[in-house]
Design an enzyme around this catalytic site. Structure first.
Site, PDB file in Angstrom:
ATOM      1  N   HIS A   9      40.538  42.630  45.013  1.00 42.40           N
ATOM      2  CA  HIS A   9      41.449  42.664  43.656  1.00 42.40           C
ATOM      3  C   HIS A   9      42.803  41.943  43.864  1.00 42.40           C
ATOM      4  CE1 HIS A   9      42.682  45.440  40.294  1.00 42.40           C
ATOM      5  NE2 HIS A   9      43.200  44.413  40.091  1.00 42.40           N
ATOM      6  N   HIS A  11      45.188  38.803  42.016  1.00 42.77           N
ATOM      7  CA  HIS A  11      45.416  37.798  40.804  1.00 42.77           C
ATOM      8  C   HIS A  11      46.334  36.831  41.419  1.00 42.77           C
ATOM      9  CE1 HIS A  11      44.076  40.936  37.670  1.00 42.77           C
ATOM     10  NE2 HIS A  11      44.606  41.782  38.480  1.00 42.77           N
ATOM     11  N   HIS A 189      38.496  45.242  35.133  1.00 38.92           N
ATOM     12  CA  HIS A 189      39.345  46.249  35.247  1.00 38.92           C
ATOM     13  C   HIS A 189      38.841  47.354  34.278  1.00 38.92           C
ATOM     14  CE1 HIS A 189      41.707  43.328  37.241  1.00 38.92           C
ATOM     15  NE2 HIS A 189      42.882  44.102  36.997  1.00 38.92           N
ATOM     16  N   GLU A 192      42.571  52.198  34.554  1.00 41.93           N
ATOM     17  CA  GLU A 192      43.561  52.094  35.321  1.00 41.93           C
ATOM     18  C   GLU A 192      44.640  52.761  34.579  1.00 41.93           C
ATOM     19  OE1 GLU A 192      45.609  48.308  35.153  1.00 41.93           O
ATOM     20  OE2 GLU A 192      47.048  48.776  36.825  1.00 41.93           O
ATOM     21  N   ASP A 270      46.350  43.403  44.341  1.00 41.96           N
ATOM     22  CA  ASP A 270      46.582  43.318  42.828  1.00 41.96           C
ATOM     23  C   ASP A 270      47.445  42.196  42.815  1.00 41.96           C
ATOM     24  OD1 ASP A 270      45.932  43.856  40.099  1.00 41.96           O
ATOM     25  OD2 ASP A 270      47.123  45.748  40.064  1.00 41.96           O
ATOM     26  N   ASP A 271      48.897  42.475  42.507  1.00 37.74           N
ATOM     27  CA  ASP A 271      50.063  41.121  42.296  1.00 37.74           C
ATOM     28  C   ASP A 271      50.801  41.329  43.380  1.00 37.74           C
ATOM     29  OD1 ASP A 271      49.022  40.183  39.773  1.00 37.74           O
ATOM     30  OD2 ASP A 271      49.218  42.357  39.053  1.00 37.74           O
TER      31      ASP A 271
HETATM   32 ZN    ZN Z   1      44.609  43.778  38.618  1.00 39.02          ZN
END
Ligand code: ZN
EC number: 3.5.4.2
Length: 330
Positions: A9, A11, A189, A192, A270-271
């Site tokens: 996961h 990005h 996704h 969340e 994630d980021d």
């Molecule tokens: Zn994400």
């Protein structure tokens, strides 16, 4: 933490560090509204989703050429490798680039160039996952998948990301059916910020094989039982959850309860440029804040390789799993 792991996961646009953003801005003649990397670094200390998204989309303006995308991916892979990532399944958001006039081929060929040399350069195997922005229309998603057709040899799966609430998975039924027909794997996704029902919809309507995040399944015991029985992988992102206020403090994160429930949890970043760390940093953080022991950490790493899209290379999966078992914790 250097425990061998797969990142599932991630990005790629969320790996843009201030230094690279400035270098690319200069190369491409893009003016950033920040005087220095220090000032930009300070802007990364946002405190809500909207200020994060504003910054995230503003900085994408520096990504213009194949070389830019290749450098972005290469920088991520180097960082990931240094933290024990052995396999990375990387999301990208083509619509965020085509909307700025960057052709989808520039994005995919640039990323693909870095990914195809990743094993040799970094010792990290890779897959690429094309994500649809769920706050855009279903027609836009279909058009994006269509535009990606000449590049499908570089793409393993489709995903669904961006603002979740108000954009349920069922909105994208048609494009997921089209992706299935093209032989692509499917993730999304869900759960969340959105309700547990979105997780069910992602499984039942879109036919996804993994749920990205999925935290809110914990509000629904029947759903938890189903996810456990079907061994549906959840790609959790603990540091992201804290930065975006999905949980108040890392010490409150439901990861230990989710593991205890038998859910197939994985830990991801994630980021990472924006949320305070890469995959190994996330492992370190949960180990510390949640007092996870070696066997729980090993389970998370094992889960990541079991959930990876390595069905066409089971030998490699077995090799990675053996590395997890052989790892000694300090
Ligand atoms: Zn994400």
């Amino acid at each position: 933490m250097h425990l061998p792991k797969a990142e599932l996961h991630l990005h790629i646009e969320g790996t843009l560090e201030p230094e690279l953003a400035f270098a690319l801005a200069e190369r491409n003649g893009v003016t950033l509204p920040y005087a220095s990397t220090e000032e930009l670094r300070a802007a990364y200390e946002f405190d809500d989703l909207q200020s994060f998204l504003d910054l995230y989309y503003a900085l994408m303006a520096v990504l213009r050429t194949e070389e830019d995308f290749a450098e972005l991916a290469d920088a991520y892979l180097a960082r990931a490798a240094a933290q024990g990532v052995r396999h990375a399944e990387i999301f990208f958001d083509p619509q965020a680039h085509t909307a700025r006039g960057v052709p989808i081929g520039t994005v995919i060929e640039g990323l693909g160039r870095a990914l195809e040399r990743s094993e040799e350069s970094h010792g990290v195997s890779t897959r690429l996952i094309l994500c649809f922005l769920r706050d855009l229309s279903a027609e836009s998603a279909l058009g994006t998948l269509d535009a990606a057709r000449p590049y499908l040899h570089r793409i393993s799966a489709v995903g669904l990301d961006s603002a979740e609430v108000g954009h349920p998975p069922a909105k994208f039924r048609e494009v997921y059916e089209a992706a299935t027909a093209l032989g692509l794997r499917k993730v999304a996704h869900a759960g969340e910020e959105g309700p547990p029902e979105y997780i069910r919809e992602a499984l039942d309507v879109l036919g996804v094989e993994r749920i990205d995040h999925g935290l809110r399944c914990m509000e629904d015991p029947e759903l938890v039982a189903r996810l456990v029985a079907d061994r549906v992988p959840l790609t959790l992102c603990p540091l992201s959850n804290v930065r975006l206020r999905t949980v108040d403090r890392l010490a409150d994160h439901p990861l230990p309860a989710m593991l205890a429930a038998g859910l197939h949890c994985t830990v991801n970043s994630d980021d990472p440029a924006y949320f305070g760390g890469y995959a190994g940093d996330n492992f370190d953080a949960v180990r510390e804040a949640l007092a996870l022991g070696p066997e729980q950490l090993r389970t998370l790493a094992r889960n990541s390789f079991e959930a990876a899209f390595l069905d066409d290379d089971e030998e490699r999966r077995a090799r990675y799993l053996a590395e997890v078992e052989a790892y000694t914790f300090d």
